[in-house]
Design a protein around this motif. Structure first.
Motif, PDB file in Angstrom:
ATOM      1  N   SER A  46       0.834  -1.194   0.000  1.00  0.00           N
ATOM      2  CA  SER A  46       0.000   0.000   0.000  1.00  0.00           C
ATOM      3  C   SER A  46       0.869   1.243   0.000  1.00  0.00           C
ATOM      4  N   SER A  47       0.395   2.271  -0.668  1.00  0.00           N
ATOM      5  CA  SER A  47       1.118   3.541  -0.702  1.00  0.00           C
ATOM      6  C   SER A  47       0.748   4.442   0.472  1.00  0.00           C
ATOM      7  N   LEU A  48      -0.192   3.991   1.291  1.00  0.00           N
ATOM      8  CA  LEU A  48      -0.638   4.797   2.429  1.00  0.00           C
ATOM      9  C   LEU A  48       0.382   4.749   3.559  1.00  0.00           C
ATOM     10  N   GLN A  49       0.275   5.682   4.480  1.00  0.00           N
ATOM     11  CA  GLN A  49       1.187   5.721   5.622  1.00  0.00           C
ATOM     12  C   GLN A  49       1.100   4.419   6.418  1.00  0.00           C
ATOM     13  N   TYR A  50       2.260   3.922   6.804  1.00  0.00           N
ATOM     14  CA  TYR A  50       2.383   2.657   7.535  1.00  0.00           C
ATOM     15  C   TYR A  50       1.828   1.474   6.737  1.00  0.00           C
ATOM     16  N   GLN A  51       1.709   1.629   5.429  1.00  0.00           N
ATOM     17  CA  GLN A  51       1.165   0.585   4.554  1.00  0.00           C
ATOM     18  C   GLN A  51      -0.241   0.164   4.991  1.00  0.00           C
ATOM     19  N   ALA A  52      -1.003   1.140   5.455  1.00  0.00           N
ATOM     20  CA  ALA A  52      -2.391   0.863   5.845  1.00  0.00           C
ATOM     21  C   ALA A  52      -3.160   0.339   4.631  1.00  0.00           C
ATOM     22  N   PRO A  53      -4.074  -0.608   4.835  1.00  0.00           N
ATOM     23  CA  PRO A  53      -4.814  -1.178   3.698  1.00  0.00           C
ATOM     24  C   PRO A  53      -5.611  -0.113   2.946  1.00  0.00           C
ATOM     25  N   GLU A  54      -5.646  -0.231   1.639  1.00  0.00           N
ATOM     26  CA  GLU A  54      -6.422   0.685   0.803  1.00  0.00           C
ATOM     27  C   GLU A  54      -7.827   0.110   0.622  1.00  0.00           C
ATOM     28  N   PHE A  55      -8.652   0.325   1.640  1.00  0.00           N
ATOM     29  CA  PHE A  55      -9.964  -0.315   1.661  1.00  0.00           C
ATOM     30  C   PHE A  55     -10.874   0.160   0.530  1.00  0.00           C
ATOM     31  N   ASP A  56     -10.603   1.317  -0.012  1.00  0.00           N
ATOM     32  CA  ASP A  56     -11.431   1.791  -1.131  1.00  0.00           C
ATOM     33  C   ASP A  56     -11.196   0.972  -2.393  1.00  0.00           C
ATOM     34  N   LYS A  57     -10.087   0.248  -2.433  1.00  0.00           N
ATOM     35  CA  LYS A  57      -9.759  -0.575  -3.595  1.00  0.00           C
ATOM     36  C   LYS A  57     -10.019  -2.068  -3.360  1.00  0.00           C
ATOM     37  N   ILE A  58     -10.157  -2.467  -2.105  1.00  0.00           N
ATOM     38  CA  ILE A  58     -10.268  -3.891  -1.762  1.00  0.00           C
ATOM     39  C   ILE A  58     -11.719  -4.360  -1.831  1.00  0.00           C
ATOM     40  N   LYS A  59     -11.949  -5.391  -2.615  1.00  0.00           N
ATOM     41  CA  LYS A  59     -13.277  -5.985  -2.749  1.00  0.00           C
ATOM     42  C   LYS A  59     -13.227  -7.452  -2.314  1.00  0.00           C
ATOM     43  N   ASP A  60     -14.392  -7.986  -1.997  1.00  0.00           N
ATOM     44  CA  ASP A  60     -14.462  -9.380  -1.557  1.00  0.00           C
ATOM     45  C   ASP A  60     -13.834 -10.329  -2.577  1.00  0.00           C
ATOM     46  N   GLU A  61     -14.009 -10.030  -3.860  1.00  0.00           N
ATOM     47  CA  GLU A  61     -13.519 -10.941  -4.898  1.00  0.00           C
ATOM     48  C   GLU A  61     -12.000 -10.926  -5.051  1.00  0.00           C
ATOM     49  N   HIS A  62     -11.319 -10.018  -4.361  1.00  0.00           N
ATOM     50  CA  HIS A  62      -9.862  -9.960  -4.454  1.00  0.00           C
ATOM     51  C   HIS A  62      -9.167 -10.987  -3.555  1.00  0.00           C
ATOM     52  N   PHE A  63      -9.873 -11.472  -2.546  1.00  0.00           N
ATOM     53  CA  PHE A  63      -9.204 -12.313  -1.554  1.00  0.00           C
ATOM     54  C   PHE A  63      -8.774 -13.679  -2.087  1.00  0.00           C
ATOM     55  N   LYS A  64      -9.674 -14.421  -2.712  1.00  0.00           N
ATOM     56  CA  LYS A  64      -9.324 -15.769  -3.151  1.00  0.00           C
ATOM     57  C   LYS A  64      -8.168 -15.784  -4.155  1.00  0.00           C
ATOM     58  N   PRO A  65      -8.175 -14.921  -5.170  1.00  0.00           N
ATOM     59  CA  PRO A  65      -7.020 -14.918  -6.086  1.00  0.00           C
ATOM     60  C   PRO A  65      -5.714 -14.572  -5.372  1.00  0.00           C
ATOM     61  N   ALA A  66      -5.788 -13.633  -4.427  1.00  0.00           N
ATOM     62  CA  ALA A  66      -4.583 -13.262  -3.672  1.00  0.00           C
ATOM     63  C   ALA A  66      -4.124 -14.416  -2.795  1.00  0.00           C
ATOM     64  N   PHE A  67      -5.064 -15.116  -2.170  1.00  0.00           N
ATOM     65  CA  PHE A  67      -4.713 -16.278  -1.347  1.00  0.00           C
ATOM     66  C   PHE A  67      -4.034 -17.349  -2.192  1.00  0.00           C
ATOM     67  N   ASP A  68      -4.636 -17.674  -3.333  1.00  0.00           N
ATOM     68  CA  ASP A  68      -4.099 -18.746  -4.173  1.00  0.00           C
ATOM     69  C   ASP A  68      -2.705 -18.397  -4.684  1.00  0.00           C
ATOM     70  N   PHE A  69      -2.537 -17.170  -5.153  1.00  0.00           N
ATOM     71  CA  PHE A  69      -1.229 -16.734  -5.625  1.00  0.00           C
ATOM     72  C   PHE A  69      -0.233 -16.705  -4.476  1.00  0.00           C
ATOM     73  N   GLY A  70      -0.660 -16.146  -3.335  1.00  0.00           N
ATOM     74  CA  GLY A  70       0.235 -16.016  -2.195  1.00  0.00           C
ATOM     75  C   GLY A  70       0.684 -17.346  -1.632  1.00  0.00           C
ATOM     76  N   LEU A  71      -0.215 -18.319  -1.583  1.00  0.00           N
ATOM     77  CA  LEU A  71       0.140 -19.650  -1.096  1.00  0.00           C
ATOM     78  C   LEU A  71       1.183 -20.299  -1.997  1.00  0.00           C
ATOM     79  N   LYS A  72       0.960 -20.213  -3.291  1.00  0.00           N
ATOM     80  CA  LYS A  72       1.895 -20.797  -4.260  1.00  0.00           C
ATOM     81  C   LYS A  72       3.258 -20.109  -4.180  1.00  0.00           C
ATOM     82  N   GLN A  73       3.242 -18.788  -4.115  1.00  0.00           N
ATOM     83  CA  GLN A  73       4.480 -18.016  -4.031  1.00  0.00           C
ATOM     84  C   GLN A  73       5.245 -18.346  -2.756  1.00  0.00           C
TER      85      GLN A  73
END
Length: 243
Positions: A46-73
């Protein structure tokens, strides 16, 4: 209420991401990303201070793809650390663990904060699906004898107090997770962890549902003495909506 595995995992991840942020690490560019993940907010810091989550950009549908990619990585990173033939050092073992799994950490920390404070049916379904997967992934790290042995073999001479402390923290995490168990006992532990993760998540969902349905029925407004007129009116509206 979260299951024990999730609590340990998220506490570990929170500590890891804080330390990693101080090291100013970035997700390797060569691991990012196919077109489907290009706009996923968890793919970069995140580009926000302290890398705070950018909740305006985060949607429910973003989690599973991020989980799958992150687990593999993360699994690829863990295998690289475990199979490193170089002499174990703070940099190639403990620091490498600290820097691993950045995408997974970012997604998990936001996800579990949301499910603990502002969940919804979609997030609950994802939580139940991934609970045993995350438990298994944690076991792949903390029950990995190769990595544990590398940590124990690190020479601490010349290291500063912070680095020495981090080595001790990792030793404790591995030991508490069962790194000293026999192979047979580890397999039993993996089964227990997967079952515990699933049942605990299901219990949390049922508890939340029970809370939604639970209520205290008041027929005499005098019993609400001390509440304001607005609070009483709001309670009456909630009671009417609940039937």
């Amino acid at each position: 209420m979260k299951n024990i595995t999730s609590i340990v995992l998220i506490s570990t991840l929170s500590f890891n991401i804080a330390c990693t942020s101080m090291k100013n690490t970035e997700t390797p560019k060569d691991q990012i990303v196919d077109a489907a993940l290009a706009n996923n907010p968890f793919m970069k810091k995140s580009s926000l201070q302290y890398q705070a989550p950018e909740f305006d950009k985060i949607k429910d549908e973003h989690f599973k793809p991020a989980f799958d990619f992150g687990l593999k990585q993360n699994l690829a990173e863990i295998e690289k650390i475990a199979n490193n033939t170089a002499t174990p050092t703070f940099e190639n073992t403990v620091l490498a663990l600290e820097k691993s799994g950045e995408v997974l950490k970012r997604a998990q920390i936001v996800f579990y904060n949301l499910t603990g404070s502002n969940t919804n049916p979609t997030l609950q379904k994802i939580e139940e699906e991934y609970a045993p997967i995350f438990a298994s992934h944690s076991d792949k790290i903390y029950l990995n004898s190769k990595i544990f042995n590398r940590i124990k073999d690190i020479k601490t001479e010349g290291l500063d107090s912070e680095d020495k402390r981090l080595i001790e923290v990792y030793k404790q995490r591995f030991e508490l997770a069962g790194a000293n168990l026999t192979d047979a006992q580890k397999e039993q532990m993996k089964a227990i962890n997967a079952e515990l993760a699933t049942l605990s998540t299901q219990f949390t969902s049922k508890l939340l549902e029970a809370r939604k349905k639970g209520a205290v029925l008041i027929n005499d407004v005098k019993e609400l003495d001390g509440l304001s007129a607005d609070e009483i009116a709001a309670a009456a509206t909630d009671a009417k909506n609940a039937g």
